[in-house]
Design a protein around this motif. Structure first.
Motif, PDB file in Angstrom:
ATOM      1  N   UNK A  87       0.848  -1.197   0.000  1.00 57.02           N
ATOM      2  CA  UNK A  87       0.000   0.000   0.000  1.00 57.02           C
ATOM      3  C   UNK A  87       0.884   1.247   0.000  1.00 57.02           C
ATOM      4  N   UNK A  88       0.710   2.157  -0.973  1.00 53.60           N
ATOM      5  CA  UNK A  88       1.523   3.379  -0.996  1.00 53.60           C
ATOM      6  C   UNK A  88       1.230   4.255   0.219  1.00 53.60           C
ATOM      7  N   UNK A  89       2.207   5.064   0.613  1.00 57.33           N
ATOM      8  CA  UNK A  89       2.043   5.952   1.757  1.00 57.33           C
ATOM      9  C   UNK A  89       2.351   7.387   1.350  1.00 57.33           C
ATOM     10  N   UNK A  90       1.591   8.306   1.940  1.00 59.30           N
ATOM     11  CA  UNK A  90       1.844   9.743   1.785  1.00 59.30           C
ATOM     12  C   UNK A  90       1.777  10.328   3.186  1.00 59.30           C
ATOM     13  N   UNK A  91       2.714  11.204   3.517  1.00 57.15           N
ATOM     14  CA  UNK A  91       2.766  11.766   4.869  1.00 57.15           C
ATOM     15  C   UNK A  91       2.479  13.261   4.846  1.00 57.15           C
TER      16      UNK A  91
END
Length: 307
Positions: A87-91
């Motif tokens: 699952x891609x992550x963005x912070x």
């Protein structure tokens, strides 16, 4: 760089004690914004214990994107799940440093997140793992782990309860500077001795994001399956004052650090015991015991970072 379908189901996880404690309201603001653009959103609070994060695996798997609103410690605890689920992550930067977010140009602007979702471009990035004496399994990190003034400061911060702000760092940093002493270590890179029972500042880095303007570990890169060990032998109080001055000037520290790189780093700590800080957190809330050997390695599978 890889392309993915534009995420349509987003899970937002916020850390309630990051920064000034406004991450919950920010998470719901982001959720409402994305929902207004036709994206399905679920908002959840982060867990307090590392082992509790395993309970989030099903939730993460059921979404196309994980948005983290918090600090680097929140991302760190999610790393094994991110590599396992793809699952891609963005912070969204919600911590005092948020080095992970800043190293990828991520901001607190909702339009920036929407553009990233629309573009659907990801970087595959590796992360570090810590194991060794008294450590159950492997503990992840993304930015770095270190022993020195910063770990003494983070230990002081780790004793506090509630939101952490810049003044907290100043007070705890002053206390750390007054009592500053450095660890004595022996270090091995891929089985070869590179430091033999010497005292100094130690940093093991997977990314150059830490103290970016100072460029303490400029060659560390999560796109490469290698860690970088930086060592400043005989570190003294004046080195910390130099770092503070150069940081204000936005200039490299220029300290005579020695650098070594490899896929596996072993660090044996000699007397006395010493705190280790990992991605801005006091590691396991207890010092590394004298005589212990800590092993740092690189993950075999990367995580996906939405950029």
């Amino acid at each position: 760089m890889i392309n993915i379908p534009s995420p349509q189901k987003v899970l937002i996880i916020f850390n309630p004690i990051s920064s000034a404690g406004n991450t919950e309201s920010l998470a719901h603001e982001y959720g409402e914004f994305l929902a207004n653009h036709g994206i399905a959103v679920e908002v959840s609070e982060s867990k307090k214990k590392m082992k509790s994060y395993k309970l989030l695996e099903t939730d993460i798997t059921g979404h196309d994107l994980l948005v983290v609103i918090g600090g680097d410690g929140t991302v760190r605890k999610l790393l094994p799940l991110l590599s396992k689920t793809d699952t891609p992550v963005y912070m969204v930067p919600g911590g005092n440093e948020s080095l992970f977010a800043r190293s990828y140009g991520m901001s607190a602007n909702t339009e920036d997140l929407l553009q990233a979702i629309t573009n659907g471009r990801c970087l595959e990035q590796f992360y570090g793992l810590i194991s060794g004496n008294g450590i159950q399994g492997e503990k992840p990190f993304f930015i770095m782990a270190s022993m020195g003034f910063d770990s003494l400061t983070v230990k002081q911060i780790g004793k506090r309860i509630g939101p952490i702000n810049d003044s907290t760092y100043v007070r705890c940093g002053f206390n750390a500077l007054v009592s500053l002493h450095h660890p004595t270590v022996t270090a091995y890179i891929d089985g070869q001795t590179v430091i033999d029972r010497k005292s100094g500042y130690v940093i093991v880095a997977n990314s150059s994001a830490y103290a970016r303007n100072l460029q303490l570990v400029p060659t560390a890169n999560p796109s490469v399956k290698k860690l970088v060990l930086g060592f400043l032998p005989g570190a003294k109080h004046q080195h910390e004052l130099i770092k503070a001055l150069r940081m204000l000037q936005h200039k490299p520290a220029g300290l005579p650090l020695q650098y070594f790189s490899g896929e596996s780093i072993s660090l044996t700590l000699h007397d006395p015991s010493y705190p280790l800080q990992v991605d801005g957190d006091y590691f396991r809330n207890r010092d590394i015991e004298a005589g212990s050997t800590i092993k740092f390695s690189i993950s075999q599978k990367p995580i996906r970072v939405l950029i």
